[in-house]
Each structure stands twice: as structure tokens, then as C-alpha cells.
Design an enzyme around this catalytic site. Structure first.
Site, PDB file in Angstrom:
ATOM      1  N   CYS A  96       0.827  -1.216   0.000  1.00  0.00           N
ATOM      2  CA  CYS A  96       0.000   0.000   0.000  1.00  0.00           C
ATOM      3  C   CYS A  96       0.852   1.254   0.000  1.00  0.00           C
ATOM      4  O   CYS A  96       0.327   2.364  -0.083  1.00  0.00           O
ATOM      5  CB  CYS A  96      -0.991   0.005   1.154  1.00  0.00           C
ATOM      6  SG  CYS A  96      -0.262  -0.267   2.755  1.00  0.00           S
TER       7      CYS A  96
ATOM      8  N   CYS B 252      -2.213  -2.597   9.048  1.00  0.00           N
ATOM      9  CA  CYS B 252      -1.732  -1.320   9.594  1.00  0.00           C
ATOM     10  C   CYS B 252      -1.220  -1.501  11.023  1.00  0.00           C
ATOM     11  O   CYS B 252      -0.221  -0.906  11.419  1.00  0.00           O
ATOM     12  CB  CYS B 252      -2.843  -0.276   9.597  1.00  0.00           C
ATOM     13  SG  CYS B 252      -3.491   0.084   7.966  1.00  0.00           S
TER      14      CYS B 252
END
Lengths: 198, 140
Positions: free
Chosen positions: B37, B107
Site C-alpha cells: 500500500c 496497519c
């Protein structure tokens, strides 16, 4: 029956050097063979199987025709996973690259906050051009020397080459993201990095 | 995607944004990224070399709201812990606290990696010496 992998669909060894022309011909041939239009009058089971085969052939061609997508697929296959998530061993971009990208993103954030004047624009454009060249070089390496290294690697050597392929894909992914960030900034699209990434 | 209130709060009011000099005595730096990402996260701890307690922590993250919230929360949790206590922070703790959905779990993993990297860097730079010696060599 075990589902064929995409190399097997085209009767290919698990190698990166693939003759694009031969692959295309074989794709057309298999597409015709399994095309739903040519299954009229066959049993529902046979039609269903043909449909599945047809979908498999399409997916296999999409994954293998592009040399970089091919590397991505090879890596997924070698790790026994079908999706991008859940990598077994995390790829590592070189720490220097991460540091460089971090600094660049910092500069970019500051430039955004302070307004992009012409000097800053010019600076960022130079950076972007440099990164675009580096991306091209990384892709050439993936398609060239690294692909050749994989194809000629002994089984004992393969994990090492596979790791190198993964790292190169990671580098490419970082470069592409930061190039996108720079392009968005330079083209004046107000794109908060937090939003366009996900 | 609907973010939880806690994510939104950390995103709008991130705690402890900033940085320490990399070579400041007691500072450990972790710089990690997620190539898929493009997120890049820097997390630093500042350890009191006499007590081994993390006195301050800072971060700077380029990434999505969940990545920012995860690292912001991590810095809050790190402050006041000893280095050993810091090592037990798990990404699942962050997931629970921030109510991260499955697609955002990576994350929290990134934040845990950043903590580990910062602790490892601290140990490499300052951890081999007894705390008092480190303080003495730092001030000499």
C-alpha cells in the site's frame, strides 16, 4: 481434481522466460476449445466444466502475458497463496530506499503545506523523473537479469532468487506509490495521501 | 470505509507527531513500510539511560488513517514503559483498541513492526552498555 496452476494451463514449466507469441497462440487455441459458444448440445456437466476451463484460461493469460505480473504470480504460487494478502515472508525493500522515500514524502508534505511555488515544483519534478528512471531500471531487472536467474537457478538456489524477486517487487511498489504521490502533487490534484491509497 | 471513533480521533489529533535526532542518546528509531500500500512509518523512542524507561516517543507516518492511528496509539502506549514492557505490545492489542476491520489489520502489524524495529535499534545503539555507563559515555 487439483486445480491447475497458470503455468500448467499452458503446459509451461514454472519459468519466467515465456515466448509471448507462442503464449498468445496457445491462448487463442484454448479459448476456442472451451468457448461456451462451441459447447452447444453437450451435457450440462460438460458445459459447466468448459465454462470453468474458459475462466481459468482467461485468468492464466492475464497473469502470464505481462512479464511483471508473471513474477508476481510466480511469487504467490511459490508461497502457496492465491491472493496478495498473507505473505509468508515479508519482502524487504532496502532500508536506504525506505529512508529516501520517507524524506521525499516529508519534503512533499512540507511543500504541500507551504504551497508549491515554481522552485519547489521544479525540484519535485526532477525527483520524480529520477524515480521514474529508477522504476524503469527495476522493472528491466525483474524482466531481465532476475528472470534469467530464476530460470537457471538450481532447486537449492531458488529460495534465494525468489527472495530477490520479492524484494524487487517491493521496491517497485514503493517507487510506484511515491511517483503517484509526486504526480498528484505536481498536477495540483488535492490528494491527501491518506485517502487515495486505500 | 467507516473508521471507528478512536481512529478518527487519532487521525484528526495525532499524538506525538515529530522526530528525535537519530543519534541522540537513548533514541531508537524504527522505519518500516508496507510495499503493497506504500505506507511508510517512522517511530522513535527516547529511553532514559539510567532507568531504562521510555520517556518519550514520536512518530511520523505517511499512509492511511488506520496506519496513522495505529502508530499514534503505539507512541501513547510506549511512554512510561520499560524497554522490556514495550516489547510485549502486540498488533492485536491495537486492533482491539481501535476496532480495526480485517482489511486494516496490516496497519497494526506495521505499527508492531515499527515498535520492534525501534527497540532493536535502541538495543543496538545503547542497550549493550549498562544504563549508567551508557549515560556516562553519552555525556562524555
Amino acid at each position: 481434481m487439483r486445480r491447475m496452476n497458470y503455468f500448467e494451463v499452458f503446459c509451461l514449466d514454472r519459468k519466467l522466460g515465456i515466448d509471448a507469441q507462442a503464449l498468445q497462440s496457445r491462448f487463442y487455441e484454448l479459448s476456442r476449445r472451451w468457448h461456451p459458444d462451441f459447447q452447444q448440445g453437450r451435457t450440462p456437466e460438460a458445459q459447466a466444466e468448459a465454462l470453468e476451463r474458459s475462466a481459468l484460461v482467461n485468468a492464466a493469460y492475464r497473469a502470464l502475458r505481462d512479464p511483471i505480473a508473471r513474477v508476481e504470480y510466480l511469487v504467490r504460487l511459490a508461497e502457496g497463496r492465491d491472493t496478495k494478502g498473507g505473505a509468508v515472508v515479508k519482502p524487504k525493500a532496502p532500508p536506504e530506499l525506505l529512508e529516501e522515500i520517507f524524506e521525499l514524502l516529508e519534503t512533499l508534505a512540507e511543500a504541500r503545506a507551504g504551497g508549491l511555488d515554481d522552485d519547489r515544483r521544479a525540484e519535485l519534478a526532477v525527483e520524480r523523473d529520477r524515480l521514474v528512471k529508477r522504476l524503469a531500471a527495476e522493472e528491466d531487472r525483474l524482466k531481465g537479469s532476475l528472470a534469467t536467474a530464476w530460470d537457471s537457478a538450481t532447486p537449492a538456489d531458488r529460495p534465494r532468487v525468489l527472495a530477490a524477486l520479492k524484494d524487487a517487487l517491493a521496491v517497485r511498489a514503493y517507487l510506484r506509490t511515491v511517483i503517484d504521490d509526486l504526480t498528484n502533487a505536481l498536477e495540483g490534484q488535492e490528494s491527501d495521501a491518506a485517502h487515495h491509497r486505500h | 470505509m467507516a473508521y471507528s471513533d478512536k481512529v478518527v480521533d487519532h487521525y484528526n489529533n495525532p499524538r506525538n507527531v515529530g522526530s528525535f535526532g537519530k543519534d541522540t542518546p537513548g533514541v531508537g528509531t524504527g522505519l518500516v513500510g508496507a510495499p503493497e500500500c506504500g505506507d511508510v512509518m517512522k517511530l522513535q523512542i527516547k529511553v532514559n539511560l539510567e532507568t531504562g524507561v521510555i520517556e518519550d516517543a514520536k512518530f511520523k507516518t505517511f499512509g492511511c488513517g488506520s496506519a496513522i492511528a495505529s502508530s499514534s496509539l503505539a507512541t501513547e502506549w510506549l511512554k512510561g514503559r520499560t524497554v522490556d514492557e514495550a516489547a510485549v505490545i502486540k498488533n492485536t492489542d491495537i486492533v482491539t483498541e481501535l476496532k480495526l476491520p480485517p482489511v486494516k489489520i496490516h496497519c497494526s502489524v506495521l505499527a508492531e513492526d515499527a515498535i520492534k524495529a525501534a527497540l532493536a535499534d535502541y538495543k543496538t545503539k545503547w542497550g549493550t552498555q549498562a544504563p549508567a555507563e551508557a549515560a556516562a559515555s553519552a555525556s562524555s
